[in-house]
Write a protein that holds these residues in place. Structure first.
Motif, short mmCIF file in Angstrom:
data_model
loop_
_atom_site.label_atom_id
_atom_site.label_comp_id
_atom_site.label_asym_id
_atom_site.label_seq_id
_atom_site.Cartn_x
_atom_site.Cartn_y
_atom_site.Cartn_z
N LEU A 4 -49.62 -18.15 -7.16
CA LEU A 4 -49.45 -19.59 -6.96
C LEU A 4 -50.72 -20.17 -6.37
N GLU A 5 -51.28 -21.20 -7.04
CA GLU A 5 -52.53 -21.81 -6.58
C GLU A 5 -52.36 -23.32 -6.47
N LEU A 6 -52.82 -23.86 -5.31
CA LEU A 6 -52.85 -25.30 -5.09
C LEU A 6 -54.31 -25.73 -5.02
N ASP A 27 -56.12 -26.85 -0.49
CA ASP A 27 -56.42 -25.74 -1.41
C ASP A 27 -55.81 -24.48 -0.82
N LEU A 28 -54.89 -23.88 -1.58
CA LEU A 28 -54.20 -22.68 -1.09
C LEU A 28 -53.92 -21.74 -2.23
N ASN A 29 -53.95 -20.44 -1.91
CA ASN A 29 -53.53 -19.40 -2.84
C ASN A 29 -52.39 -18.60 -2.21
N PHE A 30 -51.41 -18.24 -3.03
CA PHE A 30 -50.28 -17.42 -2.57
C PHE A 30 -50.07 -16.27 -3.54
N ASP A 31 -49.74 -15.10 -2.99
CA ASP A 31 -49.48 -13.93 -3.83
C ASP A 31 -48.06 -13.44 -3.61
N LEU A 32 -47.52 -12.79 -4.62
CA LEU A 32 -46.20 -12.18 -4.50
C LEU A 32 -46.27 -11.08 -3.44
N GLY A 33 -45.19 -10.91 -2.70
CA GLY A 33 -45.15 -9.91 -1.62
C GLY A 33 -45.54 -10.49 -0.28
N GLU A 34 -46.00 -11.75 -0.26
CA GLU A 34 -46.39 -12.38 1.00
C GLU A 34 -45.20 -13.07 1.67
N PHE A 35 -45.24 -13.11 2.98
CA PHE A 35 -44.30 -13.88 3.78
C PHE A 35 -45.17 -14.86 4.57
N SER A 63 -53.53 -30.17 -8.55
CA SER A 63 -52.87 -29.30 -9.52
C SER A 63 -52.14 -28.16 -8.84
N VAL A 64 -51.06 -27.73 -9.50
CA VAL A 64 -50.29 -26.56 -9.06
C VAL A 64 -50.24 -25.60 -10.23
N THR A 65 -50.74 -24.39 -10.02
CA THR A 65 -50.76 -23.37 -11.07
C THR A 65 -49.87 -22.21 -10.67
N VAL A 66 -48.96 -21.83 -11.57
CA VAL A 66 -48.02 -20.74 -11.31
C VAL A 66 -48.21 -19.66 -12.38
N ASP A 67 -48.55 -18.47 -11.92
CA ASP A 67 -48.74 -17.32 -12.81
C ASP A 67 -49.71 -17.66 -13.95
N GLY A 68 -50.78 -18.36 -13.56
CA GLY A 68 -51.84 -18.68 -14.52
C GLY A 68 -51.58 -19.92 -15.36
N LYS A 69 -50.41 -20.58 -15.21
CA LYS A 69 -50.10 -21.77 -16.00
C LYS A 69 -49.95 -22.98 -15.09
N ARG A 70 -50.67 -24.04 -15.46
CA ARG A 70 -50.61 -25.25 -14.65
C ARG A 70 -49.30 -25.99 -14.91
N LEU A 71 -48.64 -26.39 -13.81
CA LEU A 71 -47.40 -27.16 -13.93
C LEU A 71 -47.71 -28.58 -14.38
N ASN A 72 -46.93 -29.05 -15.31
CA ASN A 72 -47.06 -30.43 -15.78
C ASN A 72 -46.02 -31.28 -15.03
#
Length: 683
Positions: A4-6, A27-35, A63-72
């Motif tokens: 997840l990228e902001l 600007d933020l990045n999030f990865d699976l497995g994080e709390f 922009s918000v990108t989830v698993d490499g795809k930007r949310l519309n």
């Protein structure tokens, strides 16, 4: 690449033209497995950031990108799918739906997965067991403690197997013991390889995660890693789907049942109007049927009575054209009623040539399509009948013809050669007051005065055996109830040298459905380019009477329909109240991934339930009313005066459904248009 990228997120609120920036370039990045804990003071933009990540807030820059795809964020349907498939929400205020049980609350997101009903219930039970609430599954939220409610919210957030869990102040309303338990559950969720993002203003809560992002004045001033994220395993996940329509109906019924007594009053009010419409329609059916039966019992419905056409004069003896037309119209009406009985007011021997039928005319009538036979009608007026020294006058005696029906005979049978049917009140009781039934089988003498072929006065005499007794009270005087066999009457006329002319005729039609057509054709028949006949059928009289009955019934139904307008207003008000009372529920459902269409369908479904139940209740009380009214009127006539048909029931159900749909349209539309964020913030 992070899951997840902001990028460069800006968000402002406006009061008039004045701008109030909330997020100022995140600007933020999030990865699976994080709390991850988003830490900051109230008003710092934490919840706004979560609404953007969760796909609820669409009005921002960046922009918000989830698993490499930007949310519309301009595609509302795509965001609905994103929330259904990827996001699970946990709120400080729990946001459980009060009219649903604990199990039903957890099942909401599961209804939007491809699992079967049995699999959904099994998974919901497993999740409740995981959070320690397996034995509370059938309780309602108001029967739980705060800690229990939050654990239900966690189970619901995990139900659809999302990759991202957003927890907005999940421990804000909990004591220290419940806070510890909830944080352990959230950490366990992260260990499963999910991304857990928690919004909090508590440092101790933030320290329970793997990473702390500090937000102040709309900007990130610190991003601290506490420990490594948990390992992520590639395990199969549940697949999401659009919410089935059946779920909306089921949820609507659960809400209806939860507020049963209030909704029952609305159903009752609507049912009263529908009941009135159905009852009046049934009454119209019964009265029309009764009139139809009575007339058809007295006169053969397939018989068409024919008299010679008489052209109305254009002026009366006084020179008044208007009066002449009125008199002619009255004479025509009297002639029609007389011809319906197959009789004429003038005896056969005194009828003019212009009002009698020739053999050529009778043949012309028999050749009309769908005519199966032609009966000649002979009449005798002012006939004196005698038996055992007593006498009675028969105003009109006619031969048994195709227009007569055995239903008019109360005792005995129709006359054969040498037999007669006499009326009970006007003849039989005068010939034998106390033993009038015993006249059947007895011979009576009859006579009447007329003129013979030489235009000289003569008395026609005949004897006949009584074969039956008719009942004038059943006919209301519409038809003659004294019949003699044709051969008996004509033989007596011939013996007295009386010219037995045919004053009227009756044609028998092959099918009742062809009666009106035959009547119309005969009225148009001509000889030497001149109209010859006036044809009258019982159907035309019944049709006129039923037109009046239908008009009266429709007026009564229209009056009853006024109550339906009131009922529709009741449903509209109820639906608007329901939307207002359930604003937060609407926000919850939208956050869980339900679309605007699902929300509209939910409220329309609830209104439809009211409409259908109202129609069903109206049908039950109308059928009970039908039985009661018919029982009370049985003393008047042995006939069902209220006849509710399947068509009446279907009509009432259609009206009930239409009323509920119309009444629900605006409230449901308003509910669907609610902003999810504003709806969630409602009290």
């Amino acid at each position: 690449m992070s899951y997840l990228e902001l990028r460069d997120i800006h968000k402002s609120y406006y009061l008039g033209k004045e701008e109030f920036p909330v997020l100022k370039g995140i600007d933020l990045n999030f990865d699976l497995g994080e709390f991850v804990s988003i830490l900051g003071e109230s008003g710092g933009g934490k919840s706004t950031l979560m609404n953007i990540i969760g796909g609820l807030d669409r009005q921002f820059q960046g922009s918000v990108t989830v698993d490499g795809k930007r949310l519309n964020h301009s595609d509302e349907k795509a965001l609905d799918h994103y929330r259904r498939d990827t996001i699970g929400y946990i709120y400080q205020a729990y946001n459980l739906i009060g009219h649903l049980t604990v199990m039903d609350n957890v099942l909401i997101p599961l209804d939007m997965t491809t699992l079967s009903k049995a699999e959904q219930k099994k998974r919901a039970a497993e999740l409740l067991d995981r959070v320690g609430l397996k034995d509370q599954a059938h309780k309602y939220p108001n029967q739980l403690s705060g800690g229990q409610k939050q654990r239900v919210a966690i189970a619901r957030a995990l139900a659809s197997d999302p990759k991202v869990i957003i927890a907005d102040e999940p421990t804000g309303a909990l004591d220290s013991e419940n806070t510890k338990e909830v944080l352990e559950i959230l950490d366990g969720i992260a260990q499963e390889g999910r991304l857990v993002i928690t919004v909090t203003h508590s440092q101790s809560v933030a320290d329970a995660g793997t990473r702390i992002v500090h937000l102040a004045d709309g900007k990130i001033d610190k991003d601290t890693k506490l420990r490594d994220p948990y390992a992520v395993t590639d395990t199969p996940r549940l697949k999401s789907r659009l919410l089935p329509a059946s779920v909306s109906y089921t949820t609507a019924f659960k809400h209806f049942k939860f507020n049963f007594w209030r909704n029952s009053l609305i159903v009752l009010g609507t049912a009263v109007g529908l009941f009135a419409v159905m009852l009046f329609s049934g009454l119209g059916n019964g009265i029309s049927g009764y009139i139809n039966k009575q007339v058809n019992d007295l006169v053969n419905p397939t018989a068409v009575s024919i008299s010679r056409y008489q052209k109305t004069s254009t002026a009366s003896s006084s020179g008044s054209s208007k009066q002449a037309k009125q008199q002619a119209a009255m004479q025509q009406q009297q002639s029609s009623m007389s011809s319906m009985s197959g009789s004429s007011s003038t005896s056969a021997t005194t009828t003019s040539a212009k009002s009698t039928f020739s053999n050529k005319q009778l043949t012309q009538l028999s050749n009309v399509k769908h005519v199966s036979g032609v009966s000649k009608v002979y009449t005798a007026s002012s006939v004196t009948s005698k038996y055992n020294g007593k006498s009675a006058t028969i105003s009109t005696l006619e031969n048994w013809n195709a227009s007569a029906t055995s239903n008019t005979i109360k005792y005995g049978h129709k006359p054969k050669t040498g037999e007669i049917v006499i009326d009970k009140d006007s003849v039989a009781k005068k010939l034998s007051k106390n033993h009038w039934k015993n006249l059947i089988g007895k011979t009576i003498t009859l006579s009447y005065k007329t003129t013979n072929k030489n235009n000289k006065p003569v008395t026609v005499k005949l004897t006949a055996k009584v074969s039956g007794i008719s009942n004038t009270s059943n006919t209301g005087g519409m038809v003659s109830d004294n019949y003699v066999s044709t051969k008996t009457l004509t033989n007596a006329m011939n013996k007295a040298n009386v010219n037995a002319k045919v004053a009227s005729a009756v044609v028998k039609v092959d099918k009742i459905g062809n009666v009106n057509g035959v009547t119309s054709k005969i009225n148009k028949l001509k000889l030497n380019n001149k109209r010859q006949y006036t044809a009258t059928s019982v159907n035309s009289i019944i049709s006129k009477i039923q037109t009046y009955v239908k008009l009266a019934t429709n007026i009564l139904s229209a009056i009853a329909a006024i109550s339906l307008v009131v009922s529709a207003l009741m449903i509209i008000v109820t639906m608007y109240m329901s939307v207002s009372a359930r604003t937060k529920e609407i926000g919850i459902l939208r956050a869980l991934g339900e679309s605007k269409r699902d929300i509209r369908r939910l409220f329309i479904s609830e209104s439809l339930i009211i409409g259908v139940l109202s129609a069903a209740f109206a049908t039950v009380i109308a059928l009970l009313g039908e039985v009661t009214v018919n029982h009370l009127l049985a003393a008047i006539a042995n006939y069902a005066f209220v006849q509710i048909t399947v068509g009446n029931v279907v009509t009432v159900f259609v009206i009930g459904v239409v009323i509920s749909l119309v009444a629900a349209f605006l409230p449901a539309r308003r509910a669907a248009k609610l902003n999810p964020i504003d709806a969630l913030a409602a009290d």
